[in-house]
Design an enzyme around this catalytic site. Structure first.
Site, PDB file in Angstrom:
ATOM      1  N   ASP A  15       3.924  33.944  67.351  1.00 50.00           N
ATOM      2  CA  ASP A  15       3.501  34.926  68.348  1.00 50.00           C
ATOM      3  C   ASP A  15       2.029  34.663  68.693  1.00 50.00           C
ATOM      4  O   ASP A  15       1.150  34.852  67.857  1.00 50.00           O
ATOM      5  CB  ASP A  15       3.665  36.340  67.773  1.00 50.00           C
ATOM      6  N   CYS A  55       4.294  37.932  76.054  1.00 49.51           N
ATOM      7  CA  CYS A  55       5.462  37.768  75.206  1.00 49.51           C
ATOM      8  C   CYS A  55       6.771  38.235  75.835  1.00 49.51           C
ATOM      9  O   CYS A  55       7.766  37.510  75.785  1.00 49.51           O
ATOM     10  CB  CYS A  55       5.242  38.431  73.850  1.00 49.51           C
ATOM     11  N   LYS A 115      10.466  39.626  65.372  1.00 56.23           N
ATOM     12  CA  LYS A 115      10.078  40.339  66.590  1.00 56.23           C
ATOM     13  C   LYS A 115      11.128  40.181  67.687  1.00 56.23           C
ATOM     14  O   LYS A 115      11.641  39.096  67.926  1.00 56.23           O
ATOM     15  CB  LYS A 115       8.729  39.793  67.068  1.00 56.23           C
ATOM     16  N   HIS A 117      10.998  42.673  71.070  1.00 60.16           N
ATOM     17  CA  HIS A 117      10.128  43.010  72.199  1.00 60.16           C
ATOM     18  C   HIS A 117      10.795  42.800  73.555  1.00 60.16           C
ATOM     19  O   HIS A 117      10.163  42.392  74.526  1.00 60.16           O
ATOM     20  CB  HIS A 117       8.818  42.217  72.133  1.00 60.16           C
ATOM     21  N   ASN A 324       3.923  32.014  73.652  1.00 57.72           N
ATOM     22  CA  ASN A 324       2.921  31.683  74.670  1.00 57.72           C
ATOM     23  C   ASN A 324       1.701  31.130  73.952  1.00 57.72           C
ATOM     24  O   ASN A 324       1.683  31.031  72.733  1.00 57.72           O
ATOM     25  CB  ASN A 324       2.555  32.897  75.530  1.00 57.72           C
TER      26      ASN A 324
END
EC number: 3.1.6.-
Length: 553
Positions: A15, A55, A115, A117, A324
């Site tokens: 992340d 993200c 994660k 999201h 990213n």
């Protein structure tokens, strides 16, 4: 390799990791021996690109193989570039087909650890329409939102920090009005009706409640840990989550090792607040961020060790990347808490490493433009799936490139969006190695020349930007740091290159169709009736997790 081989697949996604944060990409201030081992035993991509610098849209593109604008997973606003509340109503649409769903249909056992999201619920607290289990995963353990500084009570709030400051100032200003009205009343200058004072007091209370009911409890609302559909910690114990995730990943491999499996391990590292186990604190030469990178590398090593111990490594495709590029703006005083993107601009260049010992040649380096969106058709190919025929798939199958059967990327044009706005186009000429990059819009960096937006914490997609007509053009095959802008005087092909790019943009836009916008104002605001809650709302809270954790070295 045959299409019936159906290898195991392990996807490792960091992340906000900068492409310059790994030793195998040239960093000498952190130690990443396990990720470097992946690179030395596999194939390393040097022009691997995310579909967005945030993200949520990037992860949507990764899972679907499509530009996020096609699924409505992009924002027209600068404030909400990623999903901001678990109690919001936006998310990855249920009509999108993820690579997990494709592989699930091919008999894979699929698990997501970490994660997500990409949204949770649509209309009611427990409908979980956007939940990973509704997008092709058999098992989910992790954080349906992500990690924020808000998840640590002692840290400065990260979510909409400047908006919160303005809301506090506005609330205090309104709250002062009834007190100021009491002055002339008690000084007997003139009479102020008690009803007027009460109305202003009520207004101040309503204004305060309207925003503090969400922002005042960000940790409790957004920082939760789930197993499948069940909340097991609210708020989560952020210092233990990474170890619990690793334990779950190793247990998943143990459970499904006798059948083809997909494990998507989505790290909370290296997002702020950079929570590392005590044994990693002070471990690196690059402060807290470097410590966090090195702990992540240790976790990668534990997963690779599990594959070795179970004799699965030769028949397992392992892929490492980041959602990213590095987030440059986070600061602790004068100390930078974000990563390093090397010489590259834009926040979309990411690591890309593939290892598959029985298929891919060790130590190969590929300098062709590739995308996170390419994982979708690549996994479909190796898993024997069939790509959906009713929609545009923007990714390309990477296997010919990875195996050495092709020397040229199938991507001729790549379009780089910031929210809903097209900022940049990349053209990889088919007949040569030249890669052109044209910027139609660029952010205004602050301070100027820093390559980041330290004043606002994130660069704008519209408004506070610079528009270029003609666009800024670079030959990034010769000038990867984009130091020398081209023009008709120093580049004879300038006009023909721009004309070719504009024709490509026109053709690309013809393929876009209107879709519901998941980042609309209504979808992104916090809704009490959608807020996940362990207990009786608003008294949410629980801890159902045990404390059996993997041991650090």
């Amino acid at each position: 390799m045959t299409r019936n081989a159906r290898p195991n697949i392990v996807l490792l996604m960091a992340d906000d990791l900068g492409v310059g944060d790994l030793c195998c990409y040239g960093n000498n201030s952190v130690s990443t021996p396990n990720i470097d081992r992946l690179a030395s035993e596999g194939v390393r991509l040097t022009q691997h690109l995310a579909a967005a610098s945030m993200c949520t849209p990037s992860r949507a593109a990764f899972l679907t193989g499509r530009y996020p604008i096609r699924s409505g997973m992009v924002s027209p606003y600068n404030l909400n570039r990623a999903l901001t509340w678990l109690g919001g109503s936006g998310g990855l649409p249920t009509n999108e087909t993820t690579f997990a769903k494709l592989l699930q249909h091919r008999g894979y056992r699929t698990g997501l650890i970490g994660k997500w999201h990409l949204g949770l619920s649509c209309a009611s607290r427990d409908d979980h329409c956007y939940h990973p289990l509704n997008h092709g995963f058999h098992y989910f353990y992790g954080v349906p939102f992500g990690l924020l500084s808000d998840c640590q009570a002692s840290k400065t709030p990260e979510l909409h920090r400047w908006l919160r400051i303005k809301l506090w100032i506005s609330t205090v200003a309104i709250a002062l009005v009834p007190f100021l009205l009491l002055i002339p009343k008690f000084a007997r200058w003139f009479s102020v009706p008690w009803k007027v004072i009460a109305v202003f007091a009520l207004l101040a209370f309503l204004v305060f409640t309207s925003w503090y009911s969400s922002y005042g409890f960000t940790r409790r609302w957004n920082c939760i840990l789930m197993r499948n559909h069940e909340i097991i910690q609210q708020p989560m114990k952020e210092e233990k989550v990474a170890s619990l995730m690793l334990k779950e990943a190793l247990a998943f491999i143990e459970r499904v090792k006798r059948e083809p499996f997909l494990l998507f391990f989505s790290f909370l590292h290296v997002h702020t607040p950079l929570i590392s186990k005590e044994k990693f604190v002070g471990h690196s030469k690059y402060g807290r961020y470097g410590d966090n990178v090195e702990e992540m590398d240790w976790m990668v090593g534990k997963i690779l060790d599990a594959l070795d111990q179970e004799c699965l490594a030769n028949n397992t495709l392992v892929y490492f990347t980041s959602d990213n590029g590095g987030h440059l703006e986070p600061l602790d005083g004068a100390v930078q808490l974000g990563g390093w993107n090397g010489i590259y601009k834009g926040g979309i260049r990411v690591p890309g490493i593939f290892r598959w010992p029985s298929v891919l040649e060790a130590g190969r380096v590929i300098n062709e433009p590739t995308s996170l969106m390419d994982i979708y058709p690549t996994l479909s190919y190796i898993g024997g799936g069939i790509l959906p025929q009713d929609r545009v798939i923007d990714g390309q199958n990477l296997m010919p490139l990875l195996e050495g059967r092709a020397s040229h990327s199938d991507h001729e044009f790549l379009f780089h969006y910031c929210g809903v706005y097209l900022h940049t186009v990349r053209w990889h000429q088919k007949d040569c190695a030249t890669v052109w990059k044209a910027h139609y819009v660029t952010p205004k960096f602050y301070p100027e020349g820093t390559g980041a937006c330290y004043g606002s914490g994130i660069c704008s997609c519209s408004g506070d930007v610079t528009y270029h007509d003609p666009p800024l053009l670079f030959d990034i095959s010769r000038d990867p740091s984009e130091a020398i802008p081209l023009n008709p005087d120093n580049e004879p092909l300038f006009d023909s290159v721009i004309k070719k790019m504009e024709a490509a943009i026109k053709e690309h836009r013809r393929t876009l169709t209107p879709v519901p916008q998941q980042f609309s104002v209504f979808n992104t605001i916090w809704k009490p009736w959608l807020q996940p809650c362990c207990g009786t709302f608003p008294f949410c809270g629980c801890d159902k997790e045990d404390d059996i954790l993997p041991t650090a070295p």
